[in-house]
Design a protein around this motif. Sequence first.
Motif, mmCIF file in Angstrom:
data_model
loop_
_atom_site.group_PDB
_atom_site.id
_atom_site.type_symbol
_atom_site.label_atom_id
_atom_site.label_comp_id
_atom_site.label_asym_id
_atom_site.label_seq_id
_atom_site.Cartn_x
_atom_site.Cartn_y
_atom_site.Cartn_z
ATOM 1 N N ARG A 1 20.582 45.352 -42.216
ATOM 2 C CA ARG A 1 19.401 45.357 -41.353
ATOM 3 C C ARG A 1 19.748 44.937 -39.919
ATOM 4 N NH1 ARG A 1 16.820 43.819 -46.302
ATOM 5 N NH2 ARG A 1 17.168 41.623 -45.888
ATOM 6 N N ASP A 2 20.697 44.029 -39.783
ATOM 7 C CA ASP A 2 21.104 43.636 -38.432
ATOM 8 C C ASP A 2 21.725 44.825 -37.696
ATOM 9 O OD1 ASP A 2 21.570 41.283 -36.531
ATOM 10 O OD2 ASP A 2 23.585 42.143 -36.672
ATOM 11 N N THR B 1 18.978 47.246 -36.639
ATOM 12 C CA THR B 1 18.270 46.791 -35.436
ATOM 13 C C THR B 1 19.048 47.134 -34.177
ATOM 14 O OG1 THR B 1 17.222 44.982 -36.651
ATOM 15 C CG2 THR B 1 17.325 44.772 -34.261
ATOM 16 N N ARG B 2 20.356 46.985 -34.242
ATOM 17 C CA ARG B 2 21.187 47.216 -33.059
ATOM 18 C C ARG B 2 21.294 48.697 -32.700
ATOM 19 N NH1 ARG B 2 25.196 42.920 -31.602
ATOM 20 N NH2 ARG B 2 24.528 41.030 -32.696
ATOM 21 N N ASP C 1 22.162 35.010 -44.760
ATOM 22 C CA ASP C 1 22.204 35.235 -43.322
ATOM 23 C C ASP C 1 23.054 36.472 -43.038
ATOM 24 O OD1 ASP C 1 20.702 32.958 -42.776
ATOM 25 O OD2 ASP C 1 22.486 31.681 -42.610
ATOM 26 N N PRO C 2 22.761 37.205 -41.970
ATOM 27 C CA PRO C 2 23.592 38.364 -41.639
ATOM 28 C C PRO C 2 25.044 37.966 -41.403
ATOM 29 C CG PRO C 2 21.547 38.380 -40.367
ATOM 30 C CD PRO C 2 21.622 37.050 -41.039
ATOM 31 N N TRP C 3 25.939 38.720 -41.985
ATOM 32 C CA TRP C 3 27.379 38.633 -41.775
ATOM 33 C C TRP C 3 28.030 37.371 -42.343
ATOM 34 C CZ3 TRP C 3 28.639 43.301 -40.837
ATOM 35 C CH2 TRP C 3 27.761 44.123 -40.117
ATOM 36 N N SER D 1 22.968 42.024 -43.409
ATOM 37 C CA SER D 1 23.927 42.591 -42.456
ATOM 38 C C SER D 1 23.584 44.040 -42.152
ATOM 39 C CB SER D 1 25.349 42.489 -43.014
ATOM 40 O OG SER D 1 25.704 41.144 -43.255
#
Length: 259
Positions: free
Chosen positions: A155-156, A159-160, A180-182, A153
């Motif tokens: 790293r996601d 990226t944004r 998985d993210p989130w 999460s």
Amino acid sequence: MSAQVSGLFRYPIKGLSRELLKSVTLQAGRGVCGDREFALALPATVFDEGNPQPLPKFQFLMLARQEALARLTTSYEPGTGLLSVTDGAQGWSADVRSAEGRGAIAAFFARFLPDDQKSSQPRLVTAANHRFTDVGVHSSELMQAISMLNLASVRDLETRIGKRLDPRRFRANILVEGLDPWVENEWLNRDLMLGTVRCKGVRLTRRCPATEVNPDNAIRDINVPQELMRCYGHIHLGIYLTVITAGMVGIGDKVTATC
């Protein structure tokens, strides 16, 4: 790869630096041993160590208001009561169990904080079976909660926003890789296993201005809550867990959510 524990930490004194753990023994309904055991109370804070009551975090020194605290590296030895503090090349130690040692700690922080972050001389406080967790004011269960951070999460979000986010900003007890993210946002009121230890998700972690502070230079350089709201429409990153069954958790242990 399967999800696994990649980092374990405790924060002996609220607002100060973390200590790396190789493993931790968890008890049902209890937080990480030695985590948030002490806090630096502001002069006006009324805290009875014989009858402790949970208080809002702004009644103590904290990164959300005193970002200069991020400059310090601290460690605490429970067996000797020795708190060690390093500011750059300068270091010192004091015994938290003695009046003289506590006085030296209070005097240091009164000198250390810059004028715009000063609150006169704080005092070191602690109490049996009490933890100075941010969410402790909501319930006794949350006072003993353990914070977990899903690195996917983080790293996601990186990226944004196009910027690196050191996980130290989030002051978690447990870091997890391989999710998985989130996905952690789906774990409220669900059981999960940390190795052989059964936990339950009890509250998503709302992020505050403390996460704005760069842990390398103590400068506010990224408004994390604002970026979370802009990117996702919420300010949650991480989850609080309560321990259901006791056991030991170590680096590399599998993390699995139950149905």
